[in-house]
Motif scaffolding. Structure first.
Motif, mmCIF file in Angstrom:
data_model
loop_
_atom_site.group_PDB
_atom_site.id
_atom_site.type_symbol
_atom_site.label_atom_id
_atom_site.label_comp_id
_atom_site.label_asym_id
_atom_site.label_seq_id
_atom_site.Cartn_x
_atom_site.Cartn_y
_atom_site.Cartn_z
ATOM 1 N N SER A 83 65.940 4.395 21.068
ATOM 2 C CA SER A 83 65.887 3.236 20.169
ATOM 3 C C SER A 83 65.836 1.927 20.952
ATOM 4 O O SER A 83 65.082 1.022 20.609
ATOM 5 C CB SER A 83 67.116 3.223 19.256
ATOM 6 O OG SER A 83 67.178 4.386 18.482
ATOM 7 N N ALA A 84 66.646 1.838 22.008
ATOM 8 C CA ALA A 84 66.688 0.613 22.814
ATOM 9 C C ALA A 84 65.352 0.360 23.509
ATOM 10 O O ALA A 84 64.861 -0.775 23.540
ATOM 11 C CB ALA A 84 67.815 0.710 23.844
ATOM 12 N N LEU A 90 62.937 -0.909 20.930
ATOM 13 C CA LEU A 90 63.198 -2.326 20.635
ATOM 14 C C LEU A 90 62.723 -3.239 21.762
ATOM 15 O O LEU A 90 62.176 -4.315 21.505
ATOM 16 C CB LEU A 90 64.684 -2.557 20.380
ATOM 17 C CG LEU A 90 65.201 -2.185 18.998
ATOM 18 C CD1 LEU A 90 66.717 -2.302 18.943
ATOM 19 C CD2 LEU A 90 64.559 -3.028 17.923
ATOM 20 N N ALA A 118 69.819 -7.519 18.255
ATOM 21 C CA ALA A 118 69.180 -6.203 18.141
ATOM 22 C C ALA A 118 70.038 -5.105 18.767
ATOM 23 O O ALA A 118 70.275 -4.063 18.156
ATOM 24 C CB ALA A 118 67.802 -6.233 18.786
ATOM 25 N N PHE A 119 70.526 -5.342 19.979
ATOM 26 C CA PHE A 119 71.290 -4.301 20.658
ATOM 27 C C PHE A 119 72.691 -4.146 20.082
ATOM 28 O O PHE A 119 73.219 -3.034 20.053
ATOM 29 C CB PHE A 119 71.305 -4.538 22.164
ATOM 30 C CG PHE A 119 69.955 -4.274 22.757
ATOM 31 C CD1 PHE A 119 69.465 -2.989 22.848
ATOM 32 C CD2 PHE A 119 69.152 -5.315 23.163
ATOM 33 C CE1 PHE A 119 68.203 -2.735 23.349
ATOM 34 C CE2 PHE A 119 67.890 -5.081 23.669
ATOM 35 C CZ PHE A 119 67.416 -3.784 23.764
ATOM 36 N N CYS A 163 73.410 -4.624 16.841
ATOM 37 C CA CYS A 163 73.162 -3.871 15.599
ATOM 38 C C CYS A 163 72.918 -2.396 15.894
ATOM 39 O O CYS A 163 73.462 -1.522 15.212
ATOM 40 C CB CYS A 163 71.967 -4.441 14.853
ATOM 41 S SG CYS A 163 72.286 -5.967 13.999
ATOM 42 N N LEU A 164 72.109 -2.146 16.898
ATOM 43 C CA LEU A 164 71.785 -0.768 17.261
ATOM 44 C C LEU A 164 73.050 0.002 17.655
ATOM 45 O O LEU A 164 73.284 1.118 17.183
ATOM 46 C CB LEU A 164 70.766 -0.765 18.396
ATOM 47 C CG LEU A 164 70.104 0.558 18.727
ATOM 48 C CD1 LEU A 164 69.330 1.095 17.534
ATOM 49 C CD2 LEU A 164 69.163 0.363 19.909
ATOM 50 N N ALA A 190 65.730 -9.308 14.143
ATOM 51 C CA ALA A 190 66.414 -8.369 15.033
ATOM 52 C C ALA A 190 67.231 -7.349 14.236
ATOM 53 O O ALA A 190 67.213 -6.148 14.547
ATOM 54 C CB ALA A 190 67.313 -9.127 16.008
ATOM 55 N N SER A 219 66.246 -3.410 14.139
ATOM 56 C CA SER A 219 67.255 -2.474 14.655
ATOM 57 C C SER A 219 67.532 -1.370 13.645
ATOM 58 O O SER A 219 67.618 -0.196 14.003
ATOM 59 C CB SER A 219 68.552 -3.203 14.975
ATOM 60 O OG SER A 219 68.350 -4.116 15.995
ATOM 61 N N TYR A 220 67.659 -1.755 12.387
ATOM 62 C CA TYR A 220 67.905 -0.775 11.332
ATOM 63 C C TYR A 220 66.742 0.217 11.230
ATOM 64 O O TYR A 220 66.944 1.433 11.175
ATOM 65 C CB TYR A 220 68.122 -1.504 10.003
ATOM 66 C CG TYR A 220 68.366 -0.583 8.837
ATOM 67 C CD1 TYR A 220 69.621 -0.040 8.617
ATOM 68 C CD2 TYR A 220 67.333 -0.253 7.964
ATOM 69 C CE1 TYR A 220 69.850 0.816 7.554
ATOM 70 C CE2 TYR A 220 67.547 0.599 6.895
ATOM 71 C CZ TYR A 220 68.811 1.125 6.701
ATOM 72 O OH TYR A 220 69.025 1.985 5.653
ATOM 73 N N PHE A 234 66.557 2.427 14.414
ATOM 74 C CA PHE A 234 67.672 3.378 14.397
ATOM 75 C C PHE A 234 67.364 4.566 13.491
ATOM 76 O O PHE A 234 67.523 5.716 13.896
ATOM 77 C CB PHE A 234 68.949 2.674 13.923
ATOM 78 C CG PHE A 234 70.064 3.618 13.564
ATOM 79 C CD1 PHE A 234 70.811 4.230 14.553
ATOM 80 C CD2 PHE A 234 70.354 3.889 12.235
ATOM 81 C CE1 PHE A 234 71.836 5.103 14.225
ATOM 82 C CE2 PHE A 234 71.376 4.756 11.901
ATOM 83 C CZ PHE A 234 72.123 5.372 12.894
#
Length: 189
Positions: A77-78, A81, A127-128, A130-131, A172, A176-177, A180
């Motif tokens: 995921s990271a 992003l 973003a990170f 939230c992730l 962001a 992220s949602y 994820f």
């Protein structure tokens, strides 16, 4: 396969570094921002440090207390992003905010430039965070409220320090949602 993904991404970042630097040097206008209108600015190095500690501390805490399956999903995921953020940064760099300039050079994963803000589309901190919070909430029950409070604190600090526009933060969170849930569904299948 994942290592190839990382190598291709790194090469992509290195190649576009100069393009971003050239594009950013021509910015000097500002835009209207609802968050800036609602929240008064508070410029402080302490706020910047608190933001970093909260975001990176949450990510590290997640990584140290997770199974390999969850860490794998987080890393995928990271990386996704980071690729999306790199493309967005290449396409859209917002004007400088009214944050006072410092003469030091800001260092970013994407590029190194003389700047006053991190006004790139979209906020990497948000973003990170939230992730990591989404992954933590998937593993643990009863942490939704503290996660929301932590996210609200970081968003408030990002807006008060004028590090990002409100749209950077909103995009962001949405990305992220979506990233994820995409990674979660791919790993289940």
């Amino acid at each position: 396969m994942n290592i190839v993904y990382l190598i291709v991404f790194f090469i992509f970042v290195v190649i576009i570094q100069k393009c971003i630097t050239l594009k950013v040097s021509n910015r000097n206008t500002s835009i209207s921002d609802l968050g800036f209108k609602l929240i008064k600015p508070r410029y402080s190095k302490t706020n910047d440090i608190v933001i970093d500690v909260l975001v990176y501390g949450t990510v590290v805490a997640f990584l140290l207390n997770s199974s390999l399956r969850h860490i794998h999903a987080f890393i995928i995921s990271a990386i996704t992003l980071l690729i999306i953020r790199t493309i967005c940064t290449l396409l859209t760099v917002l004007p400088k905010t009214d944050k006072p300039c410092h003469t030091n050079t800001k260092h970013s994963f994407v590029t190194t430039i003389q700047e006053c803000t991190n006004d790139y589309m979209f906020s990497g901190h948000t973003a990170f965070l939230c992730l990591a919070l989404l992954h933590i909430n998937e593993q643990l029950s009863g942490v939704m409220i503290p996660s929301i409070v932590l996210l609200c604190i970081v968003v408030y600090l990002l807006i008060t320090t004028r590090s990002h526009y409100s749209i950077d933060i909103f995009i962001a969170m949405v990305l992220s949602y979506l990233v994820f849930h995409n990674a979660k569904n791919r790993i289940k299948n």
